[in-house]
Design a protein around this motif. Structure first.
Motif, mmCIF file in Angstrom:
data_model
loop_
_atom_site.group_PDB
_atom_site.id
_atom_site.type_symbol
_atom_site.label_atom_id
_atom_site.label_comp_id
_atom_site.label_asym_id
_atom_site.label_seq_id
_atom_site.Cartn_x
_atom_site.Cartn_y
_atom_site.Cartn_z
ATOM 1 N N GLY A 41 68.407 39.240 46.936
ATOM 2 C CA GLY A 41 68.258 40.111 48.092
ATOM 3 C C GLY A 41 66.851 40.080 48.663
ATOM 4 N N LEU A 42 65.854 39.942 47.782
ATOM 5 C CA LEU A 42 64.475 39.827 48.244
ATOM 6 C C LEU A 42 64.268 38.568 49.074
ATOM 7 C CD1 LEU A 42 62.208 40.966 45.240
ATOM 8 C CD2 LEU A 42 62.432 42.059 47.482
ATOM 9 N N VAL A 43 64.948 37.476 48.694
ATOM 10 C CA VAL A 43 64.852 36.243 49.473
ATOM 11 C C VAL A 43 65.354 36.478 50.897
ATOM 12 C CG1 VAL A 43 65.642 33.865 49.684
ATOM 13 C CG2 VAL A 43 65.036 34.767 47.436
ATOM 14 N N LEU A 44 66.525 37.094 51.020
ATOM 15 C CA LEU A 44 67.085 37.370 52.345
ATOM 16 C C LEU A 44 66.196 38.322 53.131
ATOM 17 C CD1 LEU A 44 70.858 37.782 51.357
ATOM 18 C CD2 LEU A 44 69.720 35.757 52.287
ATOM 19 N N LEU A 45 65.691 39.343 52.448
ATOM 20 C CA LEU A 45 64.818 40.308 53.113
ATOM 21 C C LEU A 45 63.536 39.643 53.599
ATOM 22 C CD1 LEU A 45 64.172 43.260 53.834
ATOM 23 C CD2 LEU A 45 63.284 43.539 51.506
ATOM 24 N N ALA A 46 62.965 38.755 52.782
ATOM 25 C CA ALA A 46 61.735 38.068 53.177
ATOM 26 C C ALA A 46 61.972 37.163 54.376
ATOM 27 C CB ALA A 46 61.197 37.256 51.996
ATOM 28 N N ILE A 47 63.148 36.541 54.450
ATOM 29 C CA ILE A 47 63.469 35.707 55.617
ATOM 30 C C ILE A 47 63.516 36.562 56.882
ATOM 31 C CG2 ILE A 47 65.266 34.286 56.663
ATOM 32 C CD1 ILE A 47 65.936 33.280 53.848
ATOM 33 N N LEU A 92 63.541 34.308 42.044
ATOM 34 C CA LEU A 92 64.958 33.996 41.884
ATOM 35 C C LEU A 92 65.154 32.873 40.873
ATOM 36 C CD1 LEU A 92 67.915 34.362 42.717
ATOM 37 C CD2 LEU A 92 67.487 32.800 44.627
ATOM 38 N N ALA A 93 64.332 31.834 40.963
ATOM 39 C CA ALA A 93 64.451 30.713 40.021
ATOM 40 C C ALA A 93 64.149 31.155 38.600
ATOM 41 C CB ALA A 93 63.508 29.583 40.444
ATOM 42 N N VAL A 94 63.099 31.955 38.413
ATOM 43 C CA VAL A 94 62.722 32.384 37.064
ATOM 44 C C VAL A 94 63.750 33.352 36.487
ATOM 45 C CG1 VAL A 94 60.976 33.620 35.728
ATOM 46 C CG2 VAL A 94 60.273 31.981 37.472
ATOM 47 N N ALA A 95 64.243 34.288 37.297
ATOM 48 C CA ALA A 95 65.252 35.230 36.806
ATOM 49 C C ALA A 95 66.520 34.498 36.390
ATOM 50 C CB ALA A 95 65.562 36.261 37.888
ATOM 51 N N ALA A 96 66.944 33.528 37.192
ATOM 52 C CA ALA A 96 68.140 32.751 36.842
ATOM 53 C C ALA A 96 67.899 31.928 35.586
ATOM 54 C CB ALA A 96 68.526 31.854 38.011
ATOM 55 N N ALA A 452 69.385 23.719 33.624
ATOM 56 C CA ALA A 452 68.432 22.988 34.465
ATOM 57 C C ALA A 452 68.560 23.334 35.945
ATOM 58 C CB ALA A 452 68.627 21.481 34.270
ATOM 59 N N MET A 453 69.578 24.092 36.327
ATOM 60 C CA MET A 453 69.794 24.378 37.750
ATOM 61 C C MET A 453 68.618 25.073 38.426
ATOM 62 S SD MET A 453 73.852 25.390 37.924
ATOM 63 C CE MET A 453 73.665 25.965 39.602
ATOM 64 N N PRO A 454 67.987 26.110 37.804
ATOM 65 C CA PRO A 454 66.832 26.727 38.481
ATOM 66 C C PRO A 454 65.683 25.754 38.721
ATOM 67 C CG PRO A 454 67.679 28.168 36.756
ATOM 68 C CD PRO A 454 68.376 26.865 36.590
ATOM 69 N N ALA A 455 65.446 24.851 37.772
ATOM 70 C CA ALA A 455 64.383 23.863 37.971
ATOM 71 C C ALA A 455 64.722 22.930 39.129
ATOM 72 C CB ALA A 455 64.164 23.069 36.686
ATOM 73 N N PHE A 456 65.969 22.489 39.206
ATOM 74 C CA PHE A 456 66.364 21.638 40.331
ATOM 75 C C PHE A 456 66.323 22.411 41.650
ATOM 76 C CE2 PHE A 456 68.171 18.809 37.053
ATOM 77 C CZ PHE A 456 67.714 17.592 37.537
ATOM 78 N N PHE A 457 66.538 23.716 41.581
ATOM 79 C CA PHE A 457 66.408 24.550 42.781
ATOM 80 C C PHE A 457 64.973 24.529 43.290
ATOM 81 C CE2 PHE A 457 65.173 28.848 44.304
ATOM 82 C CZ PHE A 457 65.858 28.853 45.510
ATOM 83 N N LEU A 458 63.989 24.653 42.387
ATOM 84 C CA LEU A 458 62.593 24.583 42.795
ATOM 85 C C LEU A 458 62.254 23.202 43.356
ATOM 86 C CD1 LEU A 458 60.674 26.518 39.987
ATOM 87 C CD2 LEU A 458 61.319 27.316 42.260
ATOM 88 N N LEU A 459 62.819 22.162 42.741
ATOM 89 C CA LEU A 459 62.605 20.810 43.256
ATOM 90 C C LEU A 459 63.177 20.677 44.668
ATOM 91 C CD1 LEU A 459 61.660 17.913 42.876
ATOM 92 C CD2 LEU A 459 63.821 17.427 41.708
ATOM 93 N N ALA A 460 64.325 21.290 44.899
ATOM 94 C CA ALA A 460 64.915 21.259 46.243
ATOM 95 C C ALA A 460 64.028 21.985 47.250
ATOM 96 C CB ALA A 460 66.306 21.892 46.213
ATOM 97 N N MET A 461 63.392 23.086 46.820
ATOM 98 C CA MET A 461 62.480 23.810 47.712
ATOM 99 C C MET A 461 61.265 22.952 48.063
ATOM 100 S SD MET A 461 63.850 26.714 48.459
ATOM 101 C CE MET A 461 65.370 25.741 48.487
ATOM 102 N N LEU A 462 60.765 22.187 47.079
ATOM 103 C CA LEU A 462 59.662 21.263 47.361
ATOM 104 C C LEU A 462 60.109 20.167 48.324
ATOM 105 C CD1 LEU A 462 58.102 20.922 43.795
ATOM 106 C CD2 LEU A 462 57.018 21.950 45.797
ATOM 107 N N GLY A 463 61.334 19.695 48.135
ATOM 108 C CA GLY A 463 61.871 18.705 49.068
ATOM 109 C C GLY A 463 62.000 19.267 50.471
ATOM 110 N N LEU A 464 62.435 20.522 50.572
ATOM 111 C CA LEU A 464 62.555 21.167 51.880
ATOM 112 C C LEU A 464 61.187 21.317 52.541
ATOM 113 C CD1 LEU A 464 64.325 22.629 53.972
ATOM 114 C CD2 LEU A 464 63.985 24.735 52.655
ATOM 115 N N LEU A 465 60.173 21.677 51.745
ATOM 116 C CA LEU A 465 58.812 21.793 52.288
ATOM 117 C C LEU A 465 58.306 20.444 52.783
ATOM 118 C CD1 LEU A 465 56.379 23.716 52.705
ATOM 119 C CD2 LEU A 465 55.626 23.110 50.401
ATOM 120 N N THR A 466 58.746 19.371 52.144
ATOM 121 C CA THR A 466 58.344 18.025 52.573
ATOM 122 C C THR A 466 59.054 17.615 53.859
ATOM 123 O OG1 THR A 466 58.035 17.436 50.235
ATOM 124 C CG2 THR A 466 58.143 15.632 51.825
#
Length: 503
Positions: A41-47, A92-96, A452-466
């Motif tokens: 919910g914090l992610v959506l709120l921050a957006i 979100l990644a760390v909590a998951a 491993a899904m949360p780690a791949f989620f962070l990798l996807a965020m880095l890819g999105l930033l790129t």
């Protein structure tokens, strides 16, 4: 009513943290679900808040409808909105990860402490008052004490005591600095202080600079700048790697506080002190990464080096350098967190060797984990094709105008090479060389894939930033202009008739 949403990043984790306490012993899955759901919910709120910040200038929300500078004021602008989103994504990644790996079940209070940690971090990004910045620092630090010790262990307890002592010293210095600044200016509201500083008599400028330097020292301690960095490797290397991944944002709280206060209140003379400290920290951080014998220590020293690279750009207090820093800031946070989560998976999936950088016997999921480690290493070292390469290029380009350009270029390039060598050595040792222990026979490949899904989620965020480097740099440019537009910040907090901050 829309402005009241500015307080929501504080209220949501406060209510969620309290609610998770009700389920800490029975039906703990409900508490975990509340924690993960609240962070989503914090992610959506921050957006939503980021969209609001883009659509208008800085916006102030007075709690209790007490006007500034007398009441508690929260201020939303592009910088705060960006960091709120970064905190929420990381949280979100760390909590998951903690829920999927069972880290949250090694103690009763992981999720309440986690939520109050988010509360303190979000509050630090939103507050418009130096005393409330101190309060939110204490909230996030108290929560971090419990998270740092989560899972117990003698080594963790020893490092935790040292961590508490260091931060108590920092808090004491913070209060002394606030006393000096209040005595000189008569206020602790940042916008009001900016106005009053502009008209200070010459005899008070020395006291103002002393208070400012003491305050910046506290922020440098939080950001782990040399020589105030020695607490971080032991602390982050001793706690659970997933907790260290969350702590990656805490060094950015110190960086944020420097960005927020120095251009607004103190002036760019502070850069004369910060820049040499950041350059030394880059060298010490990546040299420590090269010399590390454990993966957790390696990740901790890498965080020091990458945060120092960020501070090199910030310390120039130039609009183009600040823009480069703002693009690099989310990258260094996410890449360090990705490496810590990857290290946690290494420890879990090859239990015989732990986090030691030693040859490893074959284990299930080794190939997937090797790919993840490679991506984390590329990100932290700042190699193409990920966003770290773009961020370092922007920082180097912006530094051409600095009188220390040669030193900056030399240290950034040399330490990037040190990072590549150190990370390559660790990766080839752990994933390519065969150890003497018998191969792991217990196969939990499907469950490990979920872990491993949360780690791949962070990798996807880095890819999105790129991939979104164009819009991201445009946002960073606009944010940098807003940071140096002190008058707009003052008018947003004190009202449209307030005088501008002219130093």
């Amino acid at each position: 009513m829309i402005d009241a949403l500015i307080a929501a990043p504080l209220m949501l984790p406060a209510f969620a943290g309290t609610a998770t306490l009700l389920f800490r012993r029975r039906r703990r899955w409900i508490g975990a679900a509340l924690s993960v759901g609240s962070t989503a919910g914090l992610v959506l709120l921050a957006i939503v808040l980021m969209g609001q910040a883009q659509g208008q200038g800085p916006t102030a929300y007075a709690l209790g409808d007490w006007p500034a500078p007398f009441g508690i004021v929260l201020v939303l602008d592009r910088l705060a909105a960006m960091l709120l989103l970064l905190t929420a994504v990381l949280g979100l990644a760390v909590a998951a990860h903690a829920t999927l790996t069972g880290l949250d079940r090694k103690g009763w209070h992981f999720h309440p402490l986690f939520q109050f940690q988010l509360l303190g971090i979000n509050g630090a990004f939103l507050t418009g008052d130096l005393f409330n910045l101190f309060v939110f620092f204490e909230v996030l630090l108290i929560a971090s004490y419990g998270l740092m010790l989560h899972g117990q262990g003698a080594q963790r307890l020893t490092a935790g005591v040292q961590y508490v002592i260091v931060n108590l010293i920092g808090s004491t210095l913070f209060l002394i600095a606030l006393g000096l600044l209040y005595g000189v200016t008569g206020t602790l509201n940042m916008a009001d202080m900016a106005v009053r500083v502009a008209s200070l008599p010459p005899g008070d400028v020395g006291l103002l600079r002393a208070g400012g330097l003491l305050l910046v020292t506290v922020f440098a301690l939080k950001a782990a700048l040399a020589p105030l960095h020695l607490w971080l490797p032991r602390t982050y290397g001793s706690t659970a790697p997933a907790v260290a991944a969350l702590f990656a944002i805490m060094t950015k709280v110190g960086a944020y506080a420097i960005i927020r206060t120095v251009p607004l209140i103190f002036g760019d003379w502070v850069g004369q002190v910060l820049l040499p400290a950041a350059l030394v920290a880059i060298l010490l951080g990546f040299a420590g990464l090269l010399a590390a014998r454990g993966l957790r220590d390696m990740a901790a020293f890498g965080l020091i080096g990458s945060t120092a690279t960020l501070l090199v750009a910030i310390a120039q207090f130039d609009q183009s350098a600040m823009s480069a820093a703002l693009y690099y800031l989310p990258h260094t946070t996410l890449s360090a967190a990705l490496l810590f989560l990857t290290v946690d998976l290494v420890i879990r999936w090859r239990p015989a060797e732990g986090d030691s950088i030693v040859p490893t016997s074959a284990f299930a999921g080794q190939g997937r984990l090797a790919l993840l480690f490679l991506a984390a290493a590329v990100a932290l070292a700042g190699l193409p094709p990920l966003s770290g390469f773009i961020g370092k290029l922007l920082i180097l380009q912006a530094s051409l105008a600095s009188s220390s350009a040669i030193v900056i270029w030399a240290l950034v390039l040399v330490t990037s090479l040190l990072a590549v060598v150190g990370l390559a050595r660790a990766g080839t040792t752990v994933f390519w060389k065969q150890g003497q222990c018998p191969p792991t026979s217990k196969n939990r490949t499907a469950f490990r894939a979920i872990e491993a899904m949360p780690a791949f989620f962070l990798l996807a965020m880095l890819g999105l930033l790129t991939v979104a480097a164009g819009p991201a740099t445009a946002y960073a440019d606009a944010t940098s202009r807003q940071i140096f537009d002190m008058s707009a910040y003052v008018r947003a907090v004190l009202g449209p008739d307030a005088p501008g901050a002219v130093r």
